[in-house]
Design a protein around this motif. Sequence first.
Motif, short mmCIF file in Angstrom:
data_model
loop_
_atom_site.label_atom_id
_atom_site.label_comp_id
_atom_site.label_asym_id
_atom_site.label_seq_id
_atom_site.Cartn_x
_atom_site.Cartn_y
_atom_site.Cartn_z
N THR A 128 11.05 6.14 -24.71
CA THR A 128 10.60 4.79 -24.36
C THR A 128 11.68 3.85 -24.85
O THR A 128 12.11 3.93 -26.00
CB THR A 128 9.25 4.46 -25.02
N ARG B 202 13.70 -0.27 -24.29
CA ARG B 202 13.71 -1.63 -23.77
C ARG B 202 15.13 -1.90 -23.27
O ARG B 202 16.02 -1.10 -23.48
CB ARG B 202 13.37 -2.63 -24.88
N THR B 203 15.31 -3.06 -22.68
CA THR B 203 16.66 -3.43 -22.30
C THR B 203 17.49 -3.62 -23.57
O THR B 203 16.95 -3.79 -24.66
CB THR B 203 16.68 -4.72 -21.47
N TRP C 73 8.70 -5.66 -22.29
CA TRP C 73 9.24 -5.02 -21.10
C TRP C 73 9.79 -3.66 -21.51
O TRP C 73 10.82 -3.58 -22.18
CB TRP C 73 10.33 -5.87 -20.50
N THR C 74 9.11 -2.58 -21.11
CA THR C 74 9.52 -1.25 -21.53
C THR C 74 9.73 -0.33 -20.34
O THR C 74 9.15 -0.52 -19.27
CB THR C 74 8.46 -0.60 -22.45
N TYR C 75 10.59 0.65 -20.56
CA TYR C 75 10.82 1.74 -19.62
C TYR C 75 10.45 3.02 -20.36
O TYR C 75 10.96 3.27 -21.46
CB TYR C 75 12.28 1.81 -19.18
N GLU D 81 7.79 1.72 -15.58
CA GLU D 81 8.28 0.41 -16.00
C GLU D 81 7.07 -0.48 -16.20
O GLU D 81 6.21 -0.56 -15.33
CB GLU D 81 9.19 -0.19 -14.93
N GLN D 82 6.97 -1.14 -17.36
CA GLN D 82 5.89 -2.07 -17.64
C GLN D 82 6.47 -3.37 -18.15
O GLN D 82 7.36 -3.35 -19.00
CB GLN D 82 4.92 -1.50 -18.68
N LYS D 83 5.95 -4.49 -17.63
CA LYS D 83 6.45 -5.79 -18.06
C LYS D 83 5.37 -6.83 -17.91
O LYS D 83 4.37 -6.61 -17.22
CB LYS D 83 7.70 -6.19 -17.27
N ARG E 153 5.13 -0.15 -12.79
CA ARG E 153 5.62 0.61 -11.66
C ARG E 153 5.84 2.04 -12.13
O ARG E 153 6.40 2.27 -13.19
CB ARG E 153 6.93 0.01 -11.17
N LEU F 211 16.92 -0.34 -13.17
CA LEU F 211 16.54 -0.48 -14.57
C LEU F 211 17.76 -1.05 -15.28
O LEU F 211 18.71 -0.33 -15.58
CB LEU F 211 16.13 0.86 -15.17
#
Length: 160
Positions: free
Chosen positions: A9, A11-12, A72-74, A83-85, A93, A132
Amino acid sequence: MPGETVLETTRTHVKVLLVPLLVLLACSFAGGFLAAQAGGSGDGWVRWGVVALAVGIALWFAVLPFVRWFLWTYTLTSKRIVEQKGILTREGRVIPLSRVNDVSFEKNLNDRLLRCGTLIVHTASEEQGLLLRDIPRIEDFHRTVSTLVYEAHRRHDEPI
């Protein structure tokens, strides 16, 4: 999902917080300086107005971007990319790895120095693909996703 494990998991990259940090520092300095210059004029209302304006600007341009970045995590699992934001309204998504056709990455000069980049995931149903952005350690993440996609396709193609 049954049999699914979370592998990573992320983040940017924190580079996206550089401008909000500079705004926070500028607001703190300018707000403190202007509040000190205002002194007790206007029964202190001017000073409190300056402080309120500095706090409002700092909240909007520094704290809000930090909260947006934090939420905002991947997530990469053994079966999908998630992807959640969103702050008040959450968006998500999900891309099953078995549906992925191509995985690539891009890095500009700054990204190379900071060891991050953009992962591009193409599925059969999308022309543009999922971007991403600013993923830390992009080469490792790309390699892991590519391996998982290969395994997902291999399992999917095996005879029953």
